[in-house]
Structure formats: C-alpha cells, structure tokens
Design an enzyme around this catalytic site. Structure first.
Site, PDB file in Angstrom:
ATOM      1  N   ASP A  12       0.810  -1.226   0.000  1.00 36.94           N
ATOM      2  CA  ASP A  12       0.000   0.000   0.000  1.00 36.94           C
ATOM      3  C   ASP A  12       0.845   1.278   0.000  1.00 36.94           C
ATOM      4  O   ASP A  12       0.432   2.311   0.527  1.00 36.94           O
ATOM      5  CB  ASP A  12      -0.958   0.039   1.212  1.00 36.94           C
ATOM      6  N   LYS A  15       2.225   2.343  -5.062  1.00 39.84           N
ATOM      7  CA  LYS A  15       2.901   1.873  -6.282  1.00 39.84           C
ATOM      8  C   LYS A  15       2.053   2.114  -7.522  1.00 39.84           C
ATOM      9  O   LYS A  15       2.567   2.431  -8.584  1.00 39.84           O
ATOM     10  CB  LYS A  15       3.191   0.363  -6.193  1.00 39.84           C
ATOM     11  N   GLY A  39      -4.334  -4.198  -4.133  1.00 47.76           N
ATOM     12  CA  GLY A  39      -5.344  -3.178  -4.398  1.00 47.76           C
ATOM     13  C   GLY A  39      -4.634  -1.920  -4.833  1.00 47.76           C
ATOM     14  O   GLY A  39      -3.948  -1.287  -4.044  1.00 47.76           O
ATOM     15  N   HIS A  40      -4.719  -1.612  -6.104  1.00 48.17           N
ATOM     16  CA  HIS A  40      -4.055  -0.421  -6.610  1.00 48.17           C
ATOM     17  C   HIS A  40      -5.109   0.612  -6.944  1.00 48.17           C
ATOM     18  O   HIS A  40      -5.961   0.370  -7.793  1.00 48.17           O
ATOM     19  CB  HIS A  40      -3.278  -0.744  -7.893  1.00 48.17           C
ATOM     20  N   GLN A 224       1.922  -5.939  -3.336  1.00 54.88           N
ATOM     21  CA  GLN A 224       2.235  -5.966  -1.891  1.00 54.88           C
ATOM     22  C   GLN A 224       3.560  -5.244  -1.650  1.00 54.88           C
ATOM     23  O   GLN A 224       3.939  -4.389  -2.433  1.00 54.88           O
ATOM     24  CB  GLN A 224       2.294  -7.415  -1.360  1.00 54.88           C
TER      25      GLN A 224
HETATM   26  P1  IMP Z   1      -2.767 -12.826   1.891  1.00 54.17           P
HETATM   27  O1  IMP Z   1      -1.850 -12.280   0.848  1.00 54.17           O
HETATM   28  O2  IMP Z   1      -4.216 -12.543   1.603  1.00 54.17           O
HETATM   29  O3  IMP Z   1      -2.523 -14.276   2.179  1.00 54.17           O
HETATM   30  O4  IMP Z   1      -2.471 -12.050   3.270  1.00 54.17           O
HETATM   31  C1  IMP Z   1      -1.246 -12.230   3.976  1.00 54.17           C
HETATM   32  C2  IMP Z   1      -0.791 -10.938   4.628  1.00 54.17           C
HETATM   33  O5  IMP Z   1      -0.434 -10.001   3.612  1.00 54.17           O
HETATM   34  C3  IMP Z   1      -1.881 -10.236   5.452  1.00 54.17           C
HETATM   35  O6  IMP Z   1      -1.263  -9.575   6.541  1.00 54.17           O
HETATM   36  C4  IMP Z   1      -2.457  -9.207   4.502  1.00 54.17           C
HETATM   37  O7  IMP Z   1      -3.048  -8.127   5.168  1.00 54.17           O
HETATM   38  C5  IMP Z   1      -1.200  -8.801   3.760  1.00 54.17           C
HETATM   39  N1  IMP Z   1      -1.474  -8.280   2.420  1.00 54.17           N
HETATM   40  C6  IMP Z   1      -1.799  -8.981   1.308  1.00 54.17           C
HETATM   41  N2  IMP Z   1      -1.970  -8.160   0.259  1.00 54.17           N
HETATM   42  C7  IMP Z   1      -1.722  -6.916   0.700  1.00 54.17           C
HETATM   43  C8  IMP Z   1      -1.710  -5.613   0.068  1.00 54.17           C
HETATM   44  O8  IMP Z   1      -1.927  -5.452  -1.140  1.00 54.17           O
HETATM   45  N3  IMP Z   1      -1.412  -4.572   0.882  1.00 54.17           N
HETATM   46  C9  IMP Z   1      -1.123  -4.714   2.195  1.00 54.17           C
HETATM   47  N4  IMP Z   1      -1.126  -5.889   2.828  1.00 54.17           N
HETATM   48  C10 IMP Z   1      -1.418  -6.983   2.085  1.00 54.17           C
END
Ligand code: IMP
Length: 427
Positions: A12, A15, A39-40, A224
């Site tokens: 977040d 990017k 989420g962009h 991420q």
């Molecule tokens: P997962 O990717 O859904 O398995 O989540 C694993 C961890 O990565 C969790 O703490 C999520 O909140 C974090 N996470 C996954 N995608 C994002 C993102 O795009 N931004 C911030 N945190 C993320």
C-alpha cells in the site's frame, strides 16, 4: 529503459500511482506476483480506479498488460476488471496477455483461506481471504493445482477437478468439519472463464523476450511490499509469493539484468494491514491522525490500516535486497500539520543496537525503536510541483530519510492525482 517498481514496506505504498505515471513512458506493464489480494487505486481527473489483479497500465490505452506466471489469477476478478475497464473506455482486447503457466484461484481456495483463518483465532495471519495462500500451496504441492493452460481442455479439467474435490472434501471434513467442494459447479464456472479469458492466454515469457528483442520499454509492477515477501519478509506474517524485487525473474522468466532501474516506493510514514510485528506502530492519536488524513483503509478489504512513523531500518533492508536504484516517496502531504515527526534510524534488540532489519518475526517483535525527531510543517503541499517550493522542514525530512536509505529519492507524492508529484534529482 526497463523498470521494476516495488514496495519497500508492508504494501500500500502508492505503487499504482508511480506505475501509472511511468506507464506513460512504457510499452508493456507486467504483474509478476500475488493475485487479487493487491489493491491499486489509480486516480485520474478525480475519478478513482481500484484494480486488484490487472496491471496498473490498463488505464493507459495502447499499453500492453501482462499477467505473468508468478501471479495467481482469480478469473472472476479478472473478468470483472476487464468489463469495468471496457465500460470506462479502456478496452483490453488485443493488449492483455495472461500466462498459461499462472495458477488459478478457485472458490475452494477462498473457502480454505477463510476456514483456516477462522480456526486460528488469535494466531491468524489476517489474510485478505482471497485464497492466495491455499492457491500457492497447491502450486508448490503440484498434484492438485490448476493453471490457466488447464482451461484449454475442459474434459481433462473436469477429471482433474473431480480428483481435487474428492481430496479437498476429505481434508476439509476432517480438519474443519465441513466439505462443500462441488467439482461440477467449479467446472461450470471454468467453462465460463474459458469463454471469456482464453483469447488472452499465452506464453508470456516468450511474449516478454520478444518485446525485449524489439526494444520495447517494459515496466514490471510489484504487488504488496517487500516486507511481505514469503522468503525475505516478516514470516509467517507475510503473503505467499516473492513480493520483493526478487520475485520478478521467477514470476516472468525475465532475468534481472534486463531491468535498467529498480524503483522502490515508500510512504512518508509506515502502514501495515493484518497481524505481525510493526516496530514503529503508533496505536494512539498519532496513528489515528495519519489514518484519517491518509485515508488508510484497505483497497481490497476496507480494513483500517495500522499506522506509524517512518521506519528507515525496514525500508533500507528492502532497498538492499531489491537492489533499488531510486526511490519514490508517496503521501508526503499526509504528514502536514504535525509539530514534529519521528524517524526510526535503528533498533535495539536485546540491548544491542542494529541497523540491519531482522526478518525473524520474534526478533522484530522484541525490537525497540531508536528514533530521531525532526520538526514538522503546517503548509498544505498538495499544490506544490517544484522541489524548491516545498517548506524547508519538508525538504529536511526527505533528505534525512534519503541519507538513511542510501538511495536517491527522485519522486515525491503530494496528493492522490496523477499530476500531484514533485520530481527531484532524477538521473
Ligand atoms: P494474503 O496475501 O491474503 O494471504 O495475506 C497475507 C498478509 O499479507 C496479510 O497480513 C495481509 O493483510 C497482507 N497483504 C496482502 N496483500 C496486501 C496488500 O496489497 N497490501 C497490504 N497488505 C497486504
């Protein structure tokens, strides 16, 4: 010029906006890891686009968009994004390339993600519930995996899904006391996915190497953040892919030597969503203030983000493992109105001071921050476009972070819109 853009914190960082700006100078934009957990938000002329799976280049007509083999594709989300973008005048026909080797996120992956998290109670990771972990687990496990290429032959896929459903139902029943995976229903969904998506499926590694040979300008877009990298992040509180720059080659088949610049993106402060250690977290009115001013709520899940001071130890580590050449700092405008700002320049762990980030979650949880405090500023930065026009205190803040990172900060974000940037020392 080929570039790779990566987040240097816990995701977040903004990017999407940097990719969107640099996409103007690119012919191809490539996603290489993660899935619809990303989420962009891209904002153009006041209109906001939230993309989860689609490369941010999608909102630049004429730019080819590639979803590489390292991505896990949720076809439902991809179809929805193709349709939404087409309605807004951004057709993907003839410019979207989805890797045949990318793995497919199906309903049972999301189901398993939710069941597992619920069963963990206080120990949960706090995932986005998008089925990311279970899909990558099936990829590595091999036997029960479905790739985009499998959509080609629906009879063969039907037989595979029957085997997968039988296995998953036995496991879900034994572990969670619930079954519910219906192979026929999933095959029906896959039939619809095939009808819509098959024209986009191809060998993206070949496509990218041909693009390189034709001197096309390629932008690799990380999802991420580096600290969520499965190998180099704060395990186990990470995502399931190589979200740092290190995932780029494996997730595309393109060696890093074809990338001219690795661009790291940071926010002027830190945020984290989900569980896991976060040394500079301000679980108080400072954090709440940053959250409200920065609209720090998840694009994918809507969850409030945990907020804190800038952590130079963490960002410098990510810059180091990513071989970062230059940095873009976003959300500088969010910090206006604070008397003073703190920057974490080192950790104290078990009495010893260190500036090297320990990715071990246990060590990180014990880290005490060594802060420097610098004066804040009250001016609204959203209209500033030239570095010299920033308040002196803002420039000192940026300079100090730059010297702690050891990498030039070349772009500053001062608002959500594409035009709200200040460029600086760009090589
Ligand atoms: P997962 O990717 O859904 O398995 O989540 C694993 C961890 O990565 C969790 O703490 C999520 O909140 C974090 N996470 C996954 N995608 C994002 C993102 O795009 N931004 C911030 N945190 C993320």
């Amino acid at each position: 010029m080929n570039r790779c853009i990566i987040g240097l914190q816990w995701g977040d960082e903004g990017k999407g906006k940097v990719v969107d700006i640099l996409a103007e100078e690119s012919d191809v934009v490539v996603r290489y890891a993660g899935g619809a957990n990303a989420g962009h938000t891209v904002s153009i002329g006041g209109e906001k686009f939230a993309l989860h799976l689609m490369p941010s280049g999608a909102v630049r007509p004429g730019v080819a968009c590639v979803i590489g083999n390292g991505v896990v594709v949720d076809p439902e989300v991809l179809i929805e994004e193709i349709d939404i973008l087409a309605k807004r005048g951004f057709s993907l026909d003839g410019r979207l390339y989805v890797s045949a080797a990318a793995h497919v996120v199906l309903d049972y992956h999301k189901h398993e993600d939710r069941l597992r998290e619920a069963s963990l109670g206080r120990d949960k990771i706090g995932t986005t519930a998008r089925g990311i972990g279970p899909c990558y687990a099936d990829k590595v496990g091999r036997t029960f995996a479905v790739r985009m290429a499998d959509l080609k032959d629906l009879d063969a896929l039907g037989a595979k899904l029957a085997r997968i459903a039988e296995y998953k139902n036995r496991v879900f029943q034994a572990v969670y006391g619930t079954a519910g995976v219906n192979a026929e229903a999933i095959l029906r969904q896959c039939r619809a996915f095939r009808a819509k998506l098959w024209p986009f499926v191809c060998d993206t590694t070949r496509f990218l190497h041909e693009a390189i040979a034709a001197s096309k300008r390629i932008l690799f877009e990380g999802a991420q953040g580096s600290l969520l990298d499965i190998d180099h992040g704060t395990f186990p509180f990470v995502t399931s892919s190589n979200a740092s720059a290190l995932g780029m080659s494996a997730g595309t088949g393109v060696p890093a030597r074809y990338v001219d610049r690795f661009v790291g993106v940071i926010k002027a402060y830190s945020t984290r969503v989900g569980a896991g250690p976060f040394p500079t977290e301000q679980n108080n009115e400072i954090g709440a203030r940053i959250r409200e001013r920065g609209h720090e709520y998840g694009t994918t899940t809507g969850r409030p983000r945990r907020c804190g001071w800038f952590d130079a130890v963490a960002a410098a580590y990510s810059a180091r493992i990513g071989g970062v050449d230059e940095v873009a700092m976003m959300h500088l405008d969010t910090l206006a109105g604070m008397e003073s700002l703190s920057i974490c320049r080192a950790y104290r762990i078990g009495g010893a001071e260190t500036t090297f980030f320990p990715s071990d979650a246990g060590d990180l949880a014990r880290a005490e921050c060594v802060y420097e405090t610098v004066p804040g500023w009250h001016e609204d930065l959203s209209g500033v476009r030239r570095y010299e026009d920033l308040p002196a205190t803002t420039r000192s803040y940026v300079d100090r972070i730059e010297s702690l990172l050891g990498v030039p900060i070349v772009m500053l974000g001062v608002g959500p819109d594409r035009c709200q940037v200040v460029t600086r020392n760009r090589p």
